[in-house]
Design a protein around this motif. Structure first.
Motif, short mmCIF file in Angstrom:
data_model
loop_
_atom_site.label_atom_id
_atom_site.label_comp_id
_atom_site.label_asym_id
_atom_site.label_seq_id
_atom_site.Cartn_x
_atom_site.Cartn_y
_atom_site.Cartn_z
N LYS B 46 0.82 -1.21 0.00
CA LYS B 46 0.00 0.00 0.00
C LYS B 46 0.86 1.26 0.00
CE LYS B 46 -1.81 -1.08 3.95
NZ LYS B 46 -1.26 -2.34 4.43
N THR B 47 1.79 1.30 0.96
CA THR B 47 2.63 2.49 1.05
C THR B 47 3.44 2.66 -0.23
OG1 THR B 47 2.77 2.31 3.44
CG2 THR B 47 4.49 3.56 2.35
N THR B 48 3.94 1.55 -0.76
CA THR B 48 4.72 1.64 -1.99
C THR B 48 3.88 2.22 -3.12
OG1 THR B 48 5.94 -0.30 -1.23
CG2 THR B 48 6.23 0.34 -3.52
N PHE B 89 1.48 11.86 6.07
CA PHE B 89 2.29 10.67 6.34
C PHE B 89 1.76 9.92 7.55
CE2 PHE B 89 4.86 13.19 3.66
CZ PHE B 89 5.71 12.33 3.02
N GLN B 90 2.08 8.64 7.55
CA GLN B 90 1.63 7.77 8.64
C GLN B 90 2.07 8.34 9.99
OE1 GLN B 90 2.45 3.71 7.90
NE2 GLN B 90 1.46 3.02 9.77
N ASN B 91 3.32 8.88 10.05
CA ASN B 91 3.80 9.43 11.32
C ASN B 91 3.61 10.94 11.36
OD1 ASN B 91 5.62 10.19 9.46
ND2 ASN B 91 7.43 9.48 10.55
N LEU B 165 -3.13 9.89 1.68
CA LEU B 165 -3.10 9.72 3.13
C LEU B 165 -2.66 8.30 3.49
CD1 LEU B 165 -6.16 11.23 2.40
CD2 LEU B 165 -5.63 11.97 4.72
N ASP B 166 -1.56 8.19 4.25
CA ASP B 166 -1.03 6.87 4.60
C ASP B 166 -1.38 6.52 6.05
OD1 ASP B 166 0.29 4.51 4.74
OD2 ASP B 166 2.26 5.29 4.18
N GLU B 167 -2.37 5.73 6.21
CA GLU B 167 -2.83 5.30 7.54
C GLU B 167 -2.84 6.45 8.54
OE1 GLU B 167 -1.86 1.53 8.89
OE2 GLU B 167 -0.97 0.84 7.02
N PRO B 168 -3.52 7.53 8.20
CA PRO B 168 -3.40 8.72 9.05
C PRO B 168 -4.05 8.55 10.42
CG PRO B 168 -5.10 9.06 7.42
CD PRO B 168 -4.45 7.74 7.09
MG LIG Z 1 2.65 1.21 4.96
#
Ligand SMILES: [Mg+2]
Ligand SMILES: Nc1ncnc2c1ncn2[C@@H]1O[C@H](COP(=O)(O)OP(=O)(O)OP(=O)(O)O)[C@@H](O)[C@H]1O
Lengths: 580, 368
Positions: B46-48, B89-91, B165-168
């Protein structure tokens, strides 16, 4: 968001705005760092290697056969190894108990331990060496005169110009390596490991031997090897203590080869032997340090129990007090006393004078130039080393540049180069170049930057690792160019780490002697060289005054640097000044 | 605004000894103004995929086009700073050395907006995410939820066409996550920005998305509306991933028209509507959702006897494990007020319209 007029300015620029420029600032900066590294380190080393094979008629192995069999050289090699081995051993014997006492026992006055280690590390060994000659030179040394002629106890005299004397002076500077690595390892050993052994029935002593010792052994050994490497590289103390006692070592032997006519091939070959020893020791050190990794894996556990030492704690306190006295109080009290006396001797306190300071500051025309040179060189060298370190670290961690690992390794090469070897390499390289750099401030600068680049790279690497890549990427997706991202995000975030690195370079550079001694000229003379030269010329009292001035300048510079960047430094614990 | 079309996208990473196909042959059409979710287990790519869309990585194969303009292909990639997208970003990646205002205004400064209108826009953006008044706070003085909203405001203020949005919401507690979910959806509807959203939480995906791309092992297993992927999973991986499901082996007993009967235990057969692809006698796997099974304490005509072997009370639903005489145990979800005891006998009834049948052993599309 209702401001439609504005929206047009915010429309994304999907296609490239301008044709792809083939040369961008990031490429220039990266290329610059790579070329600098090649010029500073790789090429001089290559010339050193080539130089060692040069004979009167073409390529020859003569230099090597002379260096490996000639009595003079074998002797120097033997003395260096002996000095390194003793220094390592005594550094271990002093550093480890002190570290253990602080980390694991209820010994009183723990700050004194830390202060002793830090000051001993910061204090330039050639100054300690000079100071001790005032007390222990066989005939005129104050302590020896006192024991022999006044108290009538000749068995209490001590000749400093011997191997034990040399080891004493060296160990004062090298035991902090063991101390610092051992204490950080001891602090990172999770107390739960020890508690687990105790609950299984092991006594405290058994636990210390069976659990704690194996866990910290790699760090302790690695500290010992660092002590070894540093001990054999110190030109100043080996010249001041060793030469009068006929104890010639590798640095002093190489130095002698530059007496007219200079023997480049021999100096090069001997330098390479020197490198070999250093690199072998550092390789071992690195191997030990790697094994250490599992220690740091343990999380923040409970505070370790402090061992109750009883009466023995006062013994340990006495030990550290003695170390403090011998390595700090004695040398500096002596230097101060000598610097204020008209003539150094048993009754020196009867004629106190400021004449020595007046002489070195205002009459000896070298001093002012030397102070200025040293300050400028240290400032510029530290800045350049850290900036190059930042770029090299950035290339390694943030780009996919082919060969970036090679670059990283190349930047670590100077760790294996003793100062005098760096100087030999630079001389050969720049003599072969059409640029007349020999004897200029520039060649000193090149030597310092090249030698201390590893510290810059290490500092930059450590702080870059703590900056998550996404912090840069999020600037990028908002449209920031490389330059903007660097200026706005990356550099501000790694600044505290870079500043710590800057200090780590500044402190050794301002007291550098080993490389400077071969590279200076009367115009580019530095403070450390000035002290050494004055000592060589035989001015007894003024040398002490100049040494004190040197010390004050080093102290003031460190203090100022801490004041300027202190807040960011105290919040970091990786600023422990371990360098090689 | 903008639609995205991704065609044949592949990306491998070479690790020490092997190549990992992080993304393989991904085809996704994202319509303008829509909310698309990439859903899948950890490590499925997913992130890729998201980072390929953002332009941080170069694809090995395939293309990414926005409104017909090619942005990524193996030969050329428009760098992220020229894509005009936003990314959370996720973080969060909130810059720790800048306060809230400085964080949010960054993109506007890059776009050289006059400071007065930039200030107004930042205020609007902060109001949008309910952060007004916190302009001068530093990230370390904000809660996780507030940081996340700063990240959101920072990417919204530049009015991107596309927001990635990456796992926000993954770092938030359940309550806050619920609220932010609603706010995000509302925001997307209000702004009309195209959202590409990454999550491994199927409930989140179902609640938010117009379209869901279920991914596994680098490949898109199914691309459809939330209802489609939930009710008609394309394969057993999708069925398994979209919530708790009973996956039981069975055998096709008879065929009639498009449907037929599948036997999953000697005493339990289900009537299935779509059995086109299967022949009588074939072994299959049947996915039965726990909420498609009814329990009754008293005998029901057509029902099958079972014994309650375990019970978990979850508040809004009650979960029972019913064991048939043949030994097969099924997970059943019922209304919390229906109360049965462990050991009690009951009858079960399967609502066959919500069962999916897959060929036995045939897994999901695998990465090459
Ligand atoms: Mg990921
Ligand atoms: N830079 C990289 N180098 C090597 N392998 C990578 C890299 N990035 C991702 N991978 C691998 O590619 C695969 C997909 O990774 P990706 O980060 O896209 O997963 P994900 O779906 O986002 O997972 P998660 O839900 O855990 O974030 C994984 O197997 C991962 O190990």
């Amino acid at each position: 968001m209702s401001t439609d007029v504005m929206s047009t300015t915010l429309r994304p620029r999907l296609a490239p705005r301008r044709p792809r420029t083939w040369l961008r600032l990031e490429h220039v900066v990266m290329g610059g760092a790579i070329i600098s590294l090649i010029v500073l380190v790789v090429l001089p080393l290559a010339f050193l290697l080539i130089g060692s094979f040069k004979g009167a008629d073409g390529v020859t192995l003569d230099a090597y056969s002379e260096v490996l069999t000639g009595r003079l050289y074998v002797n120097a090699l033997k003395n260096s190894l002996l000095l390194g081995a003793y220094s390592g051993l005594f550094s271990l014997l002093i550093g480890l108990p002190l570290a253990w006492a602080v980390a694991r026992t209820d010994v009183p006055a723990k700050p004194l331990f830390q202060i002793t280690a830090t000051l001993s590390y910061l204090s330039p060994p050639f100054l300690t060496a000079i100071a001790l000659t005032y007390l222990f030179s066989p005939n005129a040394g104050l302590s020896n005169v006192l024991m022999r002629d006044v108290l009538g106890m000749p068995w209490l005299t001590f000749n400093i110009f011997t191997m034990p004397g040399l080891v004493l002076v060296t160990v004062m500077h090298t035991f902090p390596f063991v101390y610092l690595l051992a204490s950080s390892a001891l602090q990172s050993v999770d107390a739960s490991y020890e508690e687990a052994a105790q609950i299984l029935g092991a006594s405290k002593l058994r636990t210390a031997f069976l659990i704690t010792a194996p866990l910290v052994a790699p760090a302790v050994l690695s500290g010992t090897l660092l002590a070894f490497v540093n001990a054999i590289a110190l030109f100043g103390s080996q010249a001041i203590i060793g030469l009068p006692g006929r104890i010639v070592t590798l640095p002093t032997r190489i130095y002698a080869l530059f007496d007219y006519p200079p023997e480049y091939a021999l100096a090069s070959a001997l330098s390479l032997v020197f490198i070999l020893i250093t690199v072998a020791a550092l390789y071992l050190q690195n191997a030990f340090l790697k094994r250490r990794s599992y220690v740091t894996l343990a999380g923040k556990g409970s505070r370790p129990q402090m061992m109750q030492l009883g009466v023995f704690r006062w013994v340990l306190l006495a030990c550290v007090t003695i170390v403090f006295f011998v390595s700090i109080v004695l040398p500096y009290a002596t230097l101060i006393a000598v610097s204020f006396s008209k003539s150094w001797g048993l009754e020196f306190w009867k004629n106190i004078t400021l004449a020595n300071y007046k002489f070195v500051l205002f009459e000896y025309n070298v001093t002012q130039r030397a102070i200025l040179n040293s300050l400028v060189l240290a400032f510029v060298a530290a800045t350049l080393a850290v900036l190059m370190g930042a770029v090299i670290g950035w290339i390694d961690l943030r780009t996919k540049l082919p060969g970036r690992k090679l670059l990283d390794y190349a930047s670590l090469i100077p760790l294996g180069l003793p100062g005098i070897v760096m100087a030999v390499a630079l001389i050969q390289f720049w003599l072969a170049m059409p640029l007349a750099l020999y004897g200029t401030l520039t060649i000193l600068l090149l030597a310092y930057v090249g030698r201390y680049i590893p510290l810059g790279v290490r500092a930059a690497n450590a702080s870059l690792r703590q900056v998550d890549h996404s912090l840069e990427e999020s600037a990028q997706i908002l449209g920031a160019s490389w330059t903007t991202t660097m200026r706005e995000i990356t550099l501000p975030l790694i600044r505290p780490g870079l500043f710590a690195g800057w200090l780590l370079v500044f402190v050794p550079v301002i007291q550098e002697l080993s490389a400077s001694i071969l590279l200076f000229s009367s115009q580019s003379i530095t403070l450390a060289v000035a002290v050494y030269n004055l000592y060589e010329t035989g001015y007894i009292e003024p040398v002490a005054a100049l040494a004190m001035i040197n010390m004050l300048i080093i102290g003031a510079a460190i203090w100022l640097a801490y004041r300027l960047g202190g807040r960011s430094l105290t919040s970091r614990n990786d600023a422990a000044p371990v360098h090689t | 605004m903008a639609g995205i079309s991704i065609r044949g996208l592949s990306k491998s990473f070479s690790s020490r000894d092997s190549d990992v196909a992080a993304v393989a042959d991904v085809d996704i059409e994202v319509k303008d103004n829509s909310f698309v979710t990439l859903l899948g287990p950890s490590g499925c790519g997913k992130t890729t995929t998201l980072r390929l869309i953002a332009g941080y990585i170069t694809p090995d194969r395939g293309t990414i086009e926005i409104d017909g303009r090619p942005l990524s292909s193996p030969g050329s990639v428009v760098p992220p700073e020229r894509r005009g997208m936003g990314m959370v970003f996720q973080n969060y990646a909130i810059w720790p050395h800048k306060n809230v205002f400085e964080n949010v205004v960054f993109g506007l400064k890059i776009r050289k907006l006059p400071s007065a209108s930039a200030r107004r826009k930042v205020e609007e953006a902060l109001a949008l995410v309910n952060l007004s008044g916190l302009e001068t706070r530093y990230p370390s003085e904000l809660s996780g939820g507030q940081q996340q909203r700063v990240a959101l405001a920072r990417s919204l203020v530049v009015e991107p066409d596309i927001l990635l949005l990456d796992e926000p919401l993954s770092n938030l507690d359940a309550k806050l996550r619920e609220r932010m979910r609603l706010e995000l959806k509302e925001l997307q509807l209000r702004t009309g920005i195209t959202f590409v959203y990454v999550t491994h939480d199927q409930a989140e995906a179902l609640a938010l998305s117009d379209q869901i791309a279920v991914m596994n092992l680098g490949r898109v297993q199914q691309y459809g509306t939330p209802f489609e992927v939930y009710a008609h999973p394309a394969n057993r991986m999708v069925a398994d991933f979209m919530g708790l499901v009973n996956l039981v082996p069975g055998k096709v007993r008879e065929r009639s028209g498009a449907g037929g009967v599948v036997e999953i235990a000697p005493e339990l057969t289900v009537k299935v509507d779509a059995l086109d692809a299967f022949a009588p006698g074939e072994t299959v796997e049947v996915a039965i959702r726990p909420e498609s099974i009814r329990l009754a304490a008293s005998p029901v005509p057509g029902g099958t006897w079972a014994t309650i072997s375990n019970h978990v009370f979850l508040g809004n639903i009650s979960e029972y494990f019913a064991t048939l005489a043949s030994g097969l145990t099924l997970r059943v979800q019922t209304h919390p007020l229906q109360q049965l005891k462990v050991g009690e006998a009951c009858t079960i009834e399967v609502d066959a319209t919500h069962c999916s049948v897959f060929r036995a052993g045939a897994g999901e599309a695998k990465a090459a």
